[in-house]
Every structure is written in structure tokens, then in C-alpha cells.
Write a protein that holds these residues in place. Structure first.
Motif, PDB file in Angstrom:
ATOM      1  N   GLY A   1       0.824  -1.206   0.000  1.00 18.42           N
ATOM      2  CA  GLY A   1       0.000   0.000   0.000  1.00 18.42           C
ATOM      3  C   GLY A   1       0.851   1.246   0.000  1.00 18.42           C
ATOM      4  N   VAL A   2       1.768   1.353   0.944  1.00 20.27           N
ATOM      5  CA  VAL A   2       2.628   2.530   1.013  1.00 20.27           C
ATOM      6  C   VAL A   2       3.585   2.579  -0.175  1.00 20.27           C
ATOM      7  N   ILE A   3       4.033   1.420  -0.650  1.00 19.87           N
ATOM      8  CA  ILE A   3       4.952   1.416  -1.793  1.00 19.87           C
ATOM      9  C   ILE A   3       4.260   1.972  -3.040  1.00 19.87           C
ATOM     10  N   ARG A   4       3.022   1.559  -3.259  1.00 17.27           N
ATOM     11  CA  ARG A   4       2.299   2.072  -4.431  1.00 17.27           C
ATOM     12  C   ARG A   4       2.075   3.580  -4.314  1.00 17.27           C
ATOM     13  N   VAL A   5       1.771   4.047  -3.114  1.00 20.96           N
ATOM     14  CA  VAL A   5       1.605   5.485  -2.911  1.00 20.96           C
ATOM     15  C   VAL A   5       2.922   6.211  -3.172  1.00 20.96           C
ATOM     16  N   GLY A   6       4.038   5.642  -2.714  1.00 14.62           N
ATOM     17  CA  GLY A   6       5.331   6.283  -2.929  1.00 14.62           C
ATOM     18  C   GLY A   6       5.672   6.445  -4.396  1.00 14.62           C
ATOM     19  N   HIS A   7       5.394   5.428  -5.202  1.00 18.03           N
ATOM     20  CA  HIS A   7       5.641   5.546  -6.642  1.00 18.03           C
ATOM     21  C   HIS A   7       4.732   6.611  -7.262  1.00 18.03           C
TER      22      HIS A   7
END
Length: 348
Positions: A118-124
Motif C-alpha cells: 500500500g505505502v509502496i504504491r503510494v510512494g511511486h
């Protein structure tokens, strides 16, 4: 060209769901952004062609989520369709930075969501938006936030740790390993509550100075550590680096007051993934990789190797490693990325 390709790719992926085959995360938006960030725009649509067949359509909603009643459905994966609709409205009703600032502190305690995807997708998505704001990227941020909300999963609370604050690698090595590593990440993270050393390890946020510098140190330490401890589960351990890397990428878009809790959450995620997926002993074979230090690896070749593999985890880990290398110049970061690509092997 890269900007146009990214928007085309995101529009192409917009109607795919955040997961497939149950718990598996849809890596296409994240890998696509990483490919373009590293100069591989020409490979994007071909990579999507090979990945698209496994994806599922956007899940249907059950009941609309209101702005006042968001707490109850938080972490309810069956409401993924409702969360997607909710954040589609949110993204259209306010500037994306305002939406991010409002929801980041609400979602941050559940940073383990979707094995930290979840956070990784937001970071990208945020990195793409900081480069250029477009409707497709704003929509992708909304989908990333929705996925995070649907899979929201808190970690066992941290305490105050005794480990040296100046050395992220020492702090990672001090993280206790969960005893039962037979099942998935939820089973593994649940065991943290029974580890007496966990609260101190998770609370010992390493590094000194500004939060951004401390996060950079955590990411670099996690990449380096993968070189010797990643052989047990090379795919899952990459998130010890890519989760704090996502937090680091998001910091420039957040109000300054969110920097400290973001650092703490990024460290907790790195520590939790390390506890869940580190191998029990260093890999003796990693020594032969370090012997390559005589010829400094090339960052472009390092990322190219991940692209050739086709594996999204190899691509995202190489992306984080090259990003860290551009700050530190440490060739071990590139060797770790190359070694991880070799461990994972070609995508299936």
C-alpha cells in the motif's frame, strides 16, 4: 516521451484491481513508474503486455464509504471496491497534496498493509506527481491510497530501543527473527507480539540528523543487508528496503510535521519485514559477490539486468538500490541489486 508513456500506462491499468489471485498485489503501476524513472520507457507497454493477463478487474463496491465514517471499514479488504470509489471522489474534490496530507497520518499506522505494498504504491505515485501533475497520476495516487486503506494493517507497537542510533545496519541486525516462517506475512507479523525484544528493536529508530537523511540510511542498510540475508526469501525481503524508500519519496510532498512519524513508520516497516523474512544466517555465497568489488558495477547495467528478468520485485528493488547509490556512491548497493535479480530469476 517518458511522461506520456507513464500516463498512457496508468490509464491502461486504471480498471485493473489492486490484487489478483487473492492476496497478490498488482505491481504493474509501481513497476511501470520505476521503469520510466530509470529510462526504460520503451519497455513499458511490452512489460505490461506480459503481466496484464494475470490481473483482475476493479472489484465492485458493497456500500459507499462516507467521509465521516471511514474508520469502521479501514482494513476491510472486502470493501476494496468501496475504498476505490471513495478515493476517486477524494482525488477529484481537492488538490492531491491536501488529500495526501489528510490521509497519510490516518494510514501510516497500518503501514504493513498488503505486505507494505500500500505505502509502496503510494510512494511511486507521489514520485510521479512530483515530476508532473496529470489526471492519470492523481487517479493512481487515489488507487494507491484506496489499496492501503483496504488492507490497512498495524504493526505491534514499538517501545524505546537501546541500539546505537548512528548505525542503521547494526539496528537491523539487532531485530529479532520470528520463529515460525512457514506461512504468509500476516502469520509472521502476528508473532512479533510474542517477541520480547521486538518493542525495543522497533523503537530504536537509527540514524541522526534530518528525517530524510535517516530514512536514506535505513534504505541503504536494508539494501546492503539483502546481499547476505536475502537468499532465504529474496522476493519478500526486498520490502525491507522498498517500504522505507516509498516513505522517503513521499516526504517532499508532506507537511513538515509528518516527517517524524513517517520516519518511525518507515523504520518499523523495515524492521518488521526483516524479522519476518531474513534468513537465519548470512549467506556464505555472498562473499563471492563482494569479490566483484574490484570492478565497480554500473548503475544502468544493474537496472537493465532487472528489466531483462521481467520480475517486478527485482525491478523495484533495483530502482531503490540505484536511487540510494546516487546519494552514497556505495557499489555494494548495486551488487546487492544484481544479486537479488539473480536470486529471483526470470519472471514466470
Amino acid at each position: 516521451m517518458g511522461n506520456d508513456v507513464l500516463d498512457e500506462a496508468l490509464e491502461r491499468l486504471h480498471r485493473t484491481g489492486p490484487e489478483f489471485d487473492g492476496w497478490l498485489s498488482n505491481h504493474a503501476p509501481m513497476a511501470t513508474e520505476a521503469l520510466i524513472q530509470n529510462g526504460h520507457s520503451a519497455a513499458v507497454h511490452r512489460w505490461i503486455d506480459g503481466y496484464l493477463d494475470r490481473l483482475e478487474e476493479t472489484p465492485r463496491g458493497i456500500s459507499p464509504i462516507s467521509a465521516e465514517e471511514w474508520r469502521e471499514p479501514l482494513g476491510n479488504a472486502s470493501r476494496a471496491g468501496d475504498w476505490l470509489a471513495f478515493f476517486e471522489r477524494e482525488a477529484q474534490s481537492a488538490p492531491w497534496r491536501e488529500v495526501l496530507a489528510a490521509w497519510w497520518p490516518r494510514l501510516l499506522p497500518g503501514i504493513a498493509a498488503g505486505a507494505t505494498h500500500g505505502v509502496i504504491r503510494v510512494g511511486h505515485a507521489v514520485r510521479a506527481l512530483l515530476a508532473e501533475e496529470t489526471p492519470a497520476r492523481v487517479a493512481e495516487l487515489g488507487q494507491g491510497l484506496a489499496y492501503w486503506a483496504a488492507r490497512w494493517q498495524p504493526l505491534v507497537p514499538a517501545g524505546q530501543g537501546p541500539y546505537p542510533s548512528s548505525d542503521p545496519r547494526t539496528a537491523l541486525d539487532a531485530v529479532p527473527r520470528v520463529p515460525d516462517q512457514r506461512l504468509g506475512i500476516r502469520h509472521r507479523l502476528a508473532q512479533l507480539a510474542d517477541l520480547p525484544a521486538w518493542p525495543q528493536a522497533a523503537g530504536a529508530v537509527p540514524g541522526a540528523g534530518p528525517e530524510r537523511d535517516r530514512l536514506r540510511g535505513i534504505v541503504a542498510a536494508a539494501v546492503r543487508r539483502h546481499l547476505t540475508y536475502g537468499y532465504g526469501n529474496p522476493v519478500m525481503l526486498v520490502h525491507a528496503a522498498t517500504a522505507p524508500a516509498a516513505v522517503l519519496r513521499t516526504l517532499p510532498a508532506l507537511p513538515p510535521g509528518l516527517a517524524a512519524p513517517s520516519l518511525a513508520a518507515g523504520w518499523a516497516a523495515a524492521a518488521a519485514v526483516s524479522a519476518a523474512y531474513s534468513a537465519p544466517y548470512p549467506d556464505p555465497a555472498a562473499r563471492s559477490v563482494l569479490l566483484e568489488m574490484g570492478s565497480t558495477p554500473d548503475p544502468d547495467e544493474t537496472f537493465d539486468r532487472a528489466v531483462v528478468s521481467g520480475d517486478p520485485h527485482a525491478i523495484k528493488f533495483a530502482d531503490a538500490a540505484v536511487e540510494a547509490w546516487r546519494v552514497t556512491g556505495d557499489p555494494v548497493l548495486l551488487l546487492a541489486a544484481r544479486h537479488n535479480t539473480d536470486l529471483i530469476g526470470p519472471a514466470t
